[in-house]
Design a protein around this motif. Structure first.
Motif, PDB file in Angstrom:
ATOM      1  N   THR A   1       0.929  -1.305  -0.120  1.00 48.42           N
ATOM      2  CA  THR A   1      -0.038   0.073  -0.159  1.00 48.42           C
ATOM      3  C   THR A   1       0.869   1.273  -0.144  1.00 48.42           C
ATOM      4  OG1 THR A   1      -1.920  -1.343   1.189  1.00 48.42           O
ATOM      5  CG2 THR A   1      -1.915   1.118   1.403  1.00 48.42           C
TER       6      THR A   1
ATOM      7  N   ALA B   1      -4.035  -1.671  -6.994  1.00 46.27           N
ATOM      8  CA  ALA B   1      -4.447  -0.622  -6.005  1.00 46.27           C
ATOM      9  C   ALA B   1      -3.566   0.417  -6.137  1.00 46.27           C
ATOM     10  CB  ALA B   1      -4.916  -1.116  -4.793  1.00 46.27           C
TER      11      ALA B   1
ATOM     12  N   GLN C   1     -12.084   5.499 -10.837  1.00 40.53           N
ATOM     13  CA  GLN C   1     -10.980   5.528  -9.773  1.00 40.53           C
ATOM     14  C   GLN C   1     -11.648   5.897  -8.618  1.00 40.53           C
ATOM     15  OE1 GLN C   1      -7.249   7.204 -10.731  1.00 40.53           O
ATOM     16  NE2 GLN C   1      -6.140   5.794  -9.430  1.00 40.53           N
TER      17      GLN C   1
ATOM     18  N   GLN D   1      -7.789   3.723  -4.619  1.00 32.23           N
ATOM     19  CA  GLN D   1      -7.768   2.658  -5.417  1.00 32.23           C
ATOM     20  C   GLN D   1      -7.123   2.745  -6.885  1.00 32.23           C
ATOM     21  OE1 GLN D   1     -11.644   0.617  -5.298  1.00 32.23           O
ATOM     22  NE2 GLN D   1     -11.861   1.109  -3.388  1.00 32.23           N
TER      23      GLN D   1
END
Lengths: 112, 116
Positions: free
Chosen positions: A8, A104, B37, B41
Protein backbone atom coordinates in the motif's frame (compact mmCIF):
# COMPACT_ATOMS: atom_id res chain seq x y z
CA UNK A 1 -10.00 -14.93 -11.65
CA UNK A 2 -7.54 -12.09 -11.68
CA UNK A 3 -5.63 -10.70 -8.70
CA UNK A 4 -2.87 -8.11 -8.39
CA UNK A 5 -1.07 -7.36 -5.11
CA UNK A 6 1.21 -4.45 -4.29
CA UNK A 7 2.26 -2.89 -0.98
CA UNK A 8 0.00 0.00 0.00
CA UNK A 9 2.71 2.47 0.99
CA UNK A 10 6.50 2.78 1.03
CA UNK A 11 8.84 5.47 2.30
CA UNK A 12 12.38 6.07 1.06
CA UNK A 13 15.06 8.73 1.30
CA UNK A 14 16.13 11.12 -1.44
CA UNK A 15 19.09 9.69 -3.38
CA UNK A 16 18.37 6.10 -2.32
CA UNK A 17 17.09 3.10 -4.28
CA UNK A 18 13.61 1.64 -3.78
CA UNK A 19 12.02 -1.54 -5.13
CA UNK A 20 8.24 -1.80 -5.49
CA UNK A 21 6.97 -5.35 -5.84
CA UNK A 22 3.90 -6.64 -7.63
CA UNK A 23 2.51 -10.17 -7.69
CA UNK A 24 -0.30 -11.23 -9.97
CA UNK A 25 -2.57 -14.11 -10.88
CA UNK A 26 -4.27 -14.13 -14.27
CA UNK A 27 -5.47 -16.78 -16.68
CA UNK A 28 -4.28 -15.16 -19.91
CA UNK A 29 -1.19 -13.13 -19.04
CA UNK A 30 0.03 -11.02 -21.94
CA UNK A 31 2.32 -8.41 -20.41
CA UNK A 32 2.73 -6.12 -17.43
CA UNK A 33 2.74 -2.32 -17.27
CA UNK A 34 3.95 0.11 -14.65
CA UNK A 35 2.34 3.55 -14.48
CA UNK A 36 3.14 6.54 -12.28
CA UNK A 37 0.31 8.67 -10.87
CA UNK A 38 0.93 11.91 -8.99
CA UNK A 39 -1.80 12.98 -6.58
CA UNK A 40 -4.72 14.51 -8.43
CA UNK A 41 -3.29 13.69 -11.84
CA UNK A 42 -3.77 11.00 -14.47
CA UNK A 43 -1.50 7.92 -14.70
CA UNK A 44 1.47 8.13 -17.05
CA UNK A 45 3.25 5.16 -18.65
CA UNK A 46 6.60 4.04 -17.25
CA UNK A 47 7.36 0.57 -18.62
CA UNK A 48 6.06 -2.57 -20.26
CA UNK A 49 7.42 -6.14 -19.81
CA UNK A 50 6.19 -9.20 -21.67
CA UNK A 51 9.32 -11.40 -21.49
CA UNK A 52 11.25 -12.43 -18.39
CA UNK A 53 14.09 -10.19 -17.36
CA UNK A 54 15.03 -6.63 -16.61
CA UNK A 55 14.16 -3.59 -18.73
CA UNK A 56 16.15 -0.48 -17.90
CA UNK A 57 15.09 3.04 -18.77
CA UNK A 58 17.13 5.77 -17.14
CA UNK A 59 16.60 5.83 -13.37
CA UNK A 60 13.72 3.37 -13.65
CA UNK A 61 13.98 -0.39 -14.28
CA UNK A 62 11.28 -3.04 -14.37
CA UNK A 63 11.68 -6.79 -13.90
CA UNK A 64 9.36 -9.64 -14.77
CA UNK A 65 9.25 -13.34 -13.86
CA UNK A 66 6.29 -14.98 -15.57
CA UNK A 67 6.78 -18.34 -13.84
CA UNK A 68 6.56 -16.66 -10.43
CA UNK A 69 3.84 -14.17 -11.36
CA UNK A 70 6.10 -11.43 -10.07
CA UNK A 71 7.37 -8.05 -11.15
CA UNK A 72 9.18 -5.17 -9.53
CA UNK A 73 9.85 -1.54 -10.36
CA UNK A 74 13.25 -0.25 -9.28
CA UNK A 75 13.77 3.48 -8.83
CA UNK A 76 17.35 4.70 -8.44
CA UNK A 77 18.72 8.05 -7.26
CA UNK A 78 15.34 8.97 -5.80
CA UNK A 79 14.17 12.53 -6.18
CA UNK A 80 11.43 14.34 -4.28
CA UNK A 81 9.38 14.48 -7.48
CA UNK A 82 9.23 10.65 -7.46
CA UNK A 83 6.71 10.87 -4.62
CA UNK A 84 3.64 9.39 -6.31
CA UNK A 85 1.54 6.24 -6.61
CA UNK A 86 2.97 3.46 -8.75
CA UNK A 87 0.40 1.25 -10.45
CA UNK A 88 1.11 -2.29 -11.59
CA UNK A 89 -1.22 -3.31 -14.42
CA UNK A 90 -1.53 -6.68 -16.13
CA UNK A 91 -2.65 -7.18 -19.72
CA UNK A 92 -4.95 -10.19 -19.77
CA UNK A 93 -6.36 -12.04 -22.75
CA UNK A 94 -9.86 -13.34 -22.19
CA UNK A 95 -12.73 -14.35 -24.42
CA UNK A 96 -13.62 -10.74 -25.10
CA UNK A 97 -10.15 -9.65 -26.09
CA UNK A 98 -7.28 -7.93 -24.31
CA UNK A 99 -8.05 -6.17 -21.03
CA UNK A 100 -5.73 -4.22 -18.72
CA UNK A 101 -6.30 -4.82 -15.00
CA UNK A 102 -4.79 -2.36 -12.53
CA UNK A 103 -3.60 -3.03 -9.02
CA UNK A 104 -4.52 -0.65 -6.19
CA UNK A 105 -1.14 1.09 -6.46
CA UNK A 106 1.77 1.70 -4.09
CA UNK A 107 2.04 5.17 -2.65
CA UNK A 108 5.71 6.16 -2.42
CA UNK A 109 6.84 8.94 -0.11
CA UNK A 110 10.34 10.32 -0.72
CA UNK A 111 11.77 12.22 2.23
CA UNK A 112 14.76 14.55 2.36
CA UNK B 1 0.61 16.10 -30.25
CA UNK B 2 -2.58 16.92 -28.34
CA UNK B 3 -3.40 14.63 -25.44
CA UNK B 4 -6.66 13.02 -24.39
CA UNK B 5 -9.26 15.68 -23.63
CA UNK B 6 -12.03 15.28 -21.07
CA UNK B 7 -14.81 17.50 -19.84
CA UNK B 8 -16.01 18.60 -17.43
CA UNK B 9 -13.08 18.44 -14.99
CA UNK B 10 -15.32 18.58 -11.93
CA UNK B 11 -18.99 17.85 -11.36
CA UNK B 12 -21.15 17.88 -8.25
CA UNK B 13 -24.65 16.40 -8.46
CA UNK B 14 -27.28 15.07 -6.08
CA UNK B 15 -28.11 11.38 -5.94
CA UNK B 16 -30.69 10.25 -8.48
CA UNK B 17 -29.64 12.99 -10.91
CA UNK B 18 -27.98 12.20 -14.22
CA UNK B 19 -24.57 13.24 -15.51
CA UNK B 20 -22.57 12.86 -18.73
CA UNK B 21 -18.85 12.94 -19.37
CA UNK B 22 -17.14 13.56 -22.67
CA UNK B 23 -13.81 12.27 -24.00
CA UNK B 24 -11.82 13.10 -27.13
CA UNK B 25 -8.95 10.61 -27.61
CA UNK B 26 -5.61 11.21 -29.30
CA UNK B 27 -6.05 11.40 -33.05
CA UNK B 28 -5.59 8.02 -34.70
CA UNK B 29 -5.99 5.98 -31.53
CA UNK B 30 -8.35 3.09 -32.24
CA UNK B 31 -8.91 1.96 -28.67
CA UNK B 32 -10.68 4.03 -26.04
CA UNK B 33 -11.14 3.14 -22.37
CA UNK B 34 -13.30 4.49 -19.56
CA UNK B 35 -12.07 3.83 -16.02
CA UNK B 36 -13.54 4.57 -12.61
CA UNK B 37 -10.97 5.39 -9.91
CA UNK B 38 -12.19 5.58 -6.34
CA UNK B 39 -9.88 7.39 -3.92
CA UNK B 40 -7.05 5.12 -2.79
CA UNK B 41 -7.72 2.46 -5.41
CA UNK B 42 -6.41 1.66 -8.85
CA UNK B 43 -8.42 2.45 -11.99
CA UNK B 44 -11.22 -0.04 -12.69
CA UNK B 45 -12.11 -0.60 -16.35
CA UNK B 46 -15.74 0.20 -17.10
CA UNK B 47 -15.77 -0.16 -20.86
CA UNK B 48 -13.30 -0.57 -23.72
CA UNK B 49 -14.01 0.37 -27.34
CA UNK B 50 -12.12 -0.74 -30.43
CA UNK B 51 -13.07 1.92 -33.00
CA UNK B 52 -16.84 2.16 -32.38
CA UNK B 53 -17.34 -1.45 -31.22
CA UNK B 54 -17.39 -2.61 -27.59
CA UNK B 55 -14.54 -4.98 -26.64
CA UNK B 56 -15.31 -5.30 -22.94
CA UNK B 57 -18.05 -3.88 -20.73
CA UNK B 58 -18.20 -6.66 -18.15
CA UNK B 59 -17.73 -4.26 -15.21
CA UNK B 60 -20.10 -1.55 -16.44
CA UNK B 61 -23.22 -1.32 -14.21
CA UNK B 62 -25.55 -1.39 -17.16
CA UNK B 63 -28.66 -0.57 -15.14
CA UNK B 64 -27.35 2.95 -14.63
CA UNK B 65 -24.25 3.47 -16.77
CA UNK B 66 -24.14 3.75 -20.54
CA UNK B 67 -21.41 4.69 -23.00
CA UNK B 68 -21.14 5.25 -26.69
CA UNK B 69 -18.43 6.05 -29.18
CA UNK B 70 -20.00 7.50 -32.29
CA UNK B 71 -17.95 7.34 -35.50
CA UNK B 72 -15.11 5.71 -33.59
CA UNK B 73 -13.72 9.00 -32.23
CA UNK B 74 -15.31 10.92 -29.32
CA UNK B 75 -17.06 9.08 -26.53
CA UNK B 76 -19.59 9.89 -23.83
CA UNK B 77 -20.21 8.10 -20.55
CA UNK B 78 -23.54 8.65 -18.81
CA UNK B 79 -24.78 7.82 -15.33
CA UNK B 80 -28.53 7.82 -14.72
CA UNK B 81 -29.51 7.85 -11.91
CA UNK B 82 -26.37 8.53 -9.86
CA UNK B 83 -25.73 6.93 -6.47
CA UNK B 84 -23.48 8.08 -3.64
CA UNK B 85 -21.01 5.28 -4.40
CA UNK B 86 -20.47 6.66 -7.90
CA UNK B 87 -18.34 9.45 -6.41
CA UNK B 88 -14.96 8.90 -8.06
CA UNK B 89 -12.64 10.16 -10.77
CA UNK B 90 -13.65 8.99 -14.25
CA UNK B 91 -10.63 8.57 -16.46
CA UNK B 92 -10.65 8.26 -20.22
CA UNK B 93 -7.63 6.72 -21.95
CA UNK B 94 -6.72 5.84 -25.50
CA UNK B 95 -4.12 3.67 -27.22
CA UNK B 96 -3.11 3.04 -30.80
CA UNK B 97 -4.51 -0.48 -30.73
CA UNK B 98 -5.57 -2.78 -27.90
CA UNK B 99 -5.64 -6.02 -29.81
CA UNK B 100 -2.66 -7.65 -31.54
CA UNK B 101 0.01 -5.01 -30.98
CA UNK B 102 0.69 -3.66 -27.50
CA UNK B 103 0.73 0.07 -26.92
CA UNK B 104 0.65 2.02 -23.70
CA UNK B 105 -2.46 3.91 -22.72
CA UNK B 106 -2.54 7.69 -22.61
CA UNK B 107 -4.85 9.07 -19.96
CA UNK B 108 -6.88 12.24 -19.90
CA UNK B 109 -6.97 14.51 -16.82
CA UNK B 110 -10.15 12.86 -15.54
CA UNK B 111 -13.51 14.11 -14.31
CA UNK B 112 -13.91 14.26 -10.54
CA UNK B 113 -17.55 13.42 -9.73
CA UNK B 114 -19.06 14.09 -6.31
CA UNK B 115 -22.52 12.73 -5.62
CA UNK B 116 -24.24 14.23 -2.56
Amino acid sequence: GQNIDQPTEMTATEGAIVQINCTYQTSGFNGLFWYQQHAGEAPTFLSYNVLDGLEEKGRFSSFLSRSKGYSYLLLKELQMKDSASYLCAVRDLNTGGFKTIFGAGTRLFVKA
Amino acid sequence: EAGVAQSPRYKIIEKRQSVAFWCNPISGHATLYWYQQILGQGPKLLIQFQNNGVVDDSQLPKDRFSAERLKGVDSTLKIQPAKLEDSAVYLCASSLDGRGAVYEQYFGPGTRLTVT
